[in-house]
Every structure is written in C-alpha cells, then in structure tokens.
Design an enzyme around this catalytic site. Structure first.
Site, PDB file in Angstrom:
ATOM      1  N   PHE A 108      -4.350  38.985  31.635  1.00  0.00           N
ATOM      2  CA  PHE A 108      -5.398  40.015  31.650  1.00  0.00           C
ATOM      3  C   PHE A 108      -6.466  39.761  30.595  1.00  0.00           C
ATOM      4  CE2 PHE A 108      -5.658  43.301  28.318  1.00  0.00           C
ATOM      5  CZ  PHE A 108      -4.668  42.878  27.446  1.00  0.00           C
ATOM      6  N   LYS A 109      -6.152  38.954  29.595  1.00  0.00           N
ATOM      7  CA  LYS A 109      -7.132  38.733  28.531  1.00  0.00           C
ATOM      8  C   LYS A 109      -8.400  38.050  29.045  1.00  0.00           C
ATOM      9  CE  LYS A 109      -3.957  39.280  24.837  1.00  0.00           C
ATOM     10  NZ  LYS A 109      -2.680  39.458  25.547  1.00  0.00           N
ATOM     11  N   ASP A 110      -8.303  37.406  30.188  1.00  0.00           N
ATOM     12  CA  ASP A 110      -9.487  36.792  30.788  1.00  0.00           C
ATOM     13  C   ASP A 110     -10.603  37.805  31.028  1.00  0.00           C
ATOM     14  OD1 ASP A 110      -8.570  34.156  30.992  1.00  0.00           O
ATOM     15  OD2 ASP A 110      -7.527  34.571  32.870  1.00  0.00           O
ATOM     16  N   LEU A 113     -12.263  38.110  27.754  1.00  0.00           N
ATOM     17  CA  LEU A 113     -12.638  36.843  27.117  1.00  0.00           C
ATOM     18  C   LEU A 113     -13.545  35.973  27.982  1.00  0.00           C
ATOM     19  CD1 LEU A 113      -9.385  36.160  25.143  1.00  0.00           C
ATOM     20  CD2 LEU A 113     -11.684  36.416  24.193  1.00  0.00           C
ATOM     21  N   THR A 143      -4.007  35.188  24.567  1.00  0.00           N
ATOM     22  CA  THR A 143      -5.371  35.230  24.047  1.00  0.00           C
ATOM     23  C   THR A 143      -5.907  33.827  23.800  1.00  0.00           C
ATOM     24  OG1 THR A 143      -5.096  37.350  22.952  1.00  0.00           O
ATOM     25  CG2 THR A 143      -6.799  35.930  22.077  1.00  0.00           C
TER      26      THR A 143
END
Ligand SMILES: *Cc1c(COP(=O)(O)O)cnc(C)c1O
Length: 484
Positions: A108-110, A113, A143
């Site tokens: 989900f950090k995409d 980011l 991350t």
C-alpha cells in the site's frame, strides 16, 4: 494552512514541511485540528480517483493548486497500477476489502510514494531550494522498495534506504537489493526497524540541512493516504453496499500509525466513519496504549509474520496526540520521557477523545495464519498476513454497528512463506518457489514486479551497525557520483 511542529518549533508552509520532512526540534509537522478542512461528499461523487485526490490534497497543501495536483497525481499513478480504479473495493462474503496493493511494489505504500517524489520536487522549487536533497528512509520492508521505485532517477534528489538485516522477508530484501538507479543506496542495519528509524531521526536532529524523509513522518506522505478512505466510501455507496450518510468502520493493520491516522483525518473532514480499528500483531504496544493510556516501550520486540507492523515506536501517534490536545509542550515532555524512561502516559481527557474514534485489537502469528486459512477456505479470498491481522480485528468487533472495510495492505505474494504455511502447503524454504506453489493452489496471478525478482542481480551489499549510520550518511553525501 500552516504546519506546526508537534513539539513547538515555528510553523512552516506546506511546501517547506514536505521539503524538510521532520521539524528542527524533532517533532512532526502537523496541521492544527481546527484547520482540518471539511469536505462535502457530493463534491467528490462521480470523480475519478485522481480527481478525488486532487480535491483532497489541494485542501491540505495550500502551496499546490487543484489543477496542478490533478496533473501531478495523474502523472504519478499513470501506467503504474494494475487496477484501473487504483484501489478496488472487493466485496467478499461478509467482508469488504480495500485493496491498496496494486501498485509497482505490491504494497500500500506505493499509493503515497508514487506521489511524494513529484510533490517534493515541486515543493523544493516553490521554496526556492535549488540544492540537491538527500532522502533518508528507514524501512520495515515495504517503504524501502516503494520509495526506491518512486525516487529512482529523479533529478536533484538522492535516496538512502536503511532496512533491518534480519527483519524483512526474502522477497522484500530481494526487491530492495536489486534496485537500479543512479541516485540510490540501500544499506542493511544489524538491528531492528526501531534501531534504523531512530538512527535516521538522530541524523535529522543533528544536521537537518539538505536532508528529507520519505517515511510517514513526512506530511507529503500522509496526505495522499486520506484519499482512499473517501474513495472506498464512495465506491461502497455507488455499489449499493451502504446508503449515503451511513457509517462505515475501517480496520487498519497498523505499524507506524500513518495509515490509520489518515483515516482519522478523513473522519475529521466529515467522512461518515464509525470506528477506526487499530489492528496489531504480537507487538501490541498500541492495543495496550488504547486500553490504558500508557505508551510503554519497556517490552520485548517480536519478529512476526507481519514484519511491516513489527514496530514499537509508532511515530505518527505523536501527530494524533497533537490533533487531540494541541499541547506541544506536553508532547515534547512526553517524548523526552519516552526516550529517557521508555514510557509516557496521556491525560484522561485525551484518552477519552482518542477512544471516541479508535478501537484496538491484536493477534499473534497462529491467529494470523488461522485467519488466512479461514478466508481462503470460506471465501476463496487470498490475503497477506498484514491484511489477515486486520480481518481478525474486524471479526473481533463484528457485533458493532455498521459495515467494516478491511484495509488490505500487501499482495499475498509478497509474503508467500507465511501464506503457504497458513494453508498447510509449505514444502520448500525458497520464497520464489513458494510464489509458484501459491499460484498453483490459488490461481491468483503473481504480480509482474515480483515474478521477475528471482533472477534479478544483487546490486547492494552494504551492511552496518546502527551506530555507523551517521558516518555512512555523511560519507555518501560527500561523494559526487554514486555509480557502483
Ligand atoms: C507499512 C505497512 C503497514 C503499516 O502501516 P503504517 O502506516 O506504518 O501503520 C501495514 N501493512 C503493510 C503491508 C505495510 O507495508
């Protein structure tokens, strides 16, 4: 809207907050609660994800116009997500899963980011900052790769990622050590995520000039995460799962408290949110905190099947304390106590306010595996161990009013060992063979970025002690070119 340090340093503009990452006093840049923008859901109905994002982000980042953000966010997600809706809401049996992992690194950090590098570059221009920025990032696994992908070859920006050597999965490690790009360094730390994170924070406090962060301590990382709480709600309305105005709960697998804090901001903006369920693994410091009001780090650190949540120091909690009490002197004192004694306690009125929005639950690895198996057997829904923790937490509260959206934060193929063993089918030690086995069992396609990892060349081999991080950074900062 200005951004205030949670610990009292002078406020800065949104562009400055993004460029700096962390405030000079070690606090986190945060908006004052009375400045949280309200938004009418009707404004967002029928819009694409990108347009919803532009509406929401522009209300927080006053230095960016809505039109500018439309282009910026559009360019950020373009051709990078395997799902057209970016974050599909899946209705499976009794459960709703918000799948946040269809981006370039399958976590989900995409979502944040992919956007942050462009935001940061633009913010640097707006603040008249024309010297190079060096991004320092500590990662519990996901991350790091998402930041590397996002920042790779962005002109004027270099990035160093630190990860705990024994604390990430084989797939996560392979993703990072194979990263290409001329402006990146990847370095293992002989320690856990908290060691890596506090190493980075110390470097910031000592010499912040020219440094910034891609961790969720950066406000430019947090704000884009508010968007999917809205998009999920709107999707649930338009597919008739709920009617407009009905409350929706969200169960969030939590580590650094960034994801769930974005949910709190969505709620404060007027989204009809019932409760936010803070789901943890055996590192249940947040569950204890919400139960007792005491944040107590004097406890063992466990490595679990959900490594991205193996965190004892949840940085973004500091932001919540600021939003609830607006008392930066008290927060500075609490953070001092935490550093010196390993514990602080919040006053009862803050704890009561916190409990109006948050519930908490934690489960261990065996329950996590049971949850994965149960979801697969009962609904043929394959989920990763982080999502399983959130599913378990949602289930624990299933007597509560309203439907609950489970935030699904990683592809099951990112953690094939844990998933296969949950299904009772682990027959090898090799995570890449496990991906294949998992595919044979489930028939769910393996994401392209993970499929090609197995034979990727290892480009990064540095491994240092936490104490050596400072010298490592200053050494690298002095080098003109980073080509291996
Ligand atoms: C980072 C991460 C989390 C935790 O998110 P926070 O914002 O740190 O609370 C949960 N699941 C996965 C897969 C992650 O990568």
């Amino acid at each position: 809207m200005k951004y205030y340090s949670t610990r009292g340093a002078a406020p800065v503009s949104s562009a400055e907050a993004i460029v700096k990452g962390l405030a000079t006093d070690g606090g986190l840049y945060t908006m004052r609660p009375e400045h949280i923008p309200r938004i009418d859901l009707r404004v967002l109905k029928g819009l694409s994800y990108t347009d919803i994002a532009a509406e929401i982000i522009s209300r927080y980042l006053a230095d960016f116009s809505r039109e500018e953000l439309k282009d910026l966010v559009g360019a950020s997600y373009k051709a990078k997500f395997s799902s057209e809706s970016i974050v599909p809401l899946r209705n499976s049996g009794k459960n709703l899963f918000l799948e946040l992992y269809h981006g370039p690194t399958s976590a989900f950090k995409d979502i944040a980011l992919c956007v942050l590098p462009r935001l940061m570059k633009r913010a640097a221009e707006k603040t008249g900052n024309d010297s190079d920025i060096l991004i320092l990032t500590a990662t519990s696994g996901d991350t790091g790769k998402a930041a590397l992908e996002g920042f790779k070859d962005v002109p004027g920006i270099r990035i160093i990622v630190f990860y705990p050597n024994e604390g990430v999965s084989a797939v996560q490690k392979a993703q990072m050590v194979s990263q290409k790009g001329e402006n990146i360094k990847v370095c293992a730390i002989e320690g856990n995520f908290d060691d890596a994170q506090s190493g980075v924070k110390t470097i910031f406090e000592e010499s912040p000039a020219g440094l910034s962060s891609a961790n969720s301590i950066n406000i430019g990382r947090l704000v884009p995460q508010i968007v999917y709480y809205f998009s999920a709600y709107i999707d649930a309305c338009s597919s008739g799962i709920i009617s407009e105005g009905e409350l929706l709960n969200y169960a969030v697998p939590t580590g650094n408290f960034g994801d769930i804090l974005a949910g709190y901001l969505a709620k404060e903006m007027g989204l009809p949110v019932g409760k936010l369920i803070c789901a943890s693994n055996r590192n249940n410091i947040l569950t204890d905190f919400i139960a007792s009001g005491s944040y107590d780090m004097r406890r063992p650190f466990y490595k679990t099947l959900s490594p991205s949540m193996d965190i004892l120091l949840s940085s973004n909690l500091e932001r919540l304390l600021f939003l609830l009490g607006e008392d930066s002197a008290l927060i500075a004192e609490q953070m001092n106590m935490l550093r010196e004694n390993g514990v602080y306690t919040v006053p009862p009125d803050i704890l009561n306010k916190l409990r109006e929005s948050f519930l908490a639950y934690h489960c261990d690895d065996s329950e996590t595996k049971q949850a994965i198996a149960e979801l697969w057997q009962e609904q043929q829904y394959l989920c990763d161990p982080h999502t399983a923790v959130a599913y378990r937490a949602a289930k624990a509260y299933n007597g509560m009013a309203g439907r609950t959206v489970i935030l699904s934060t990683a592809s099951p193929y990112k953690f094939p060992g844990a998933v296969l063993s949950a299904l009772g089918a682990a027959d090898t030690e090799d995570e890449f063979e496990m991906m294949e086995s998992l595919y044979r069992i489930s028939g769910c396609p393996i994401p392209e970025n993970l499929k090609t990892l197995k034979n990727a060349e290892i480009l990064h081999r540095d491994c240092i002690s936490p104490q050596a991080m400072r010298d490592y950074v200053f050494q690298r900062a002095k080098e003109e070119k980073w080509k291996e």
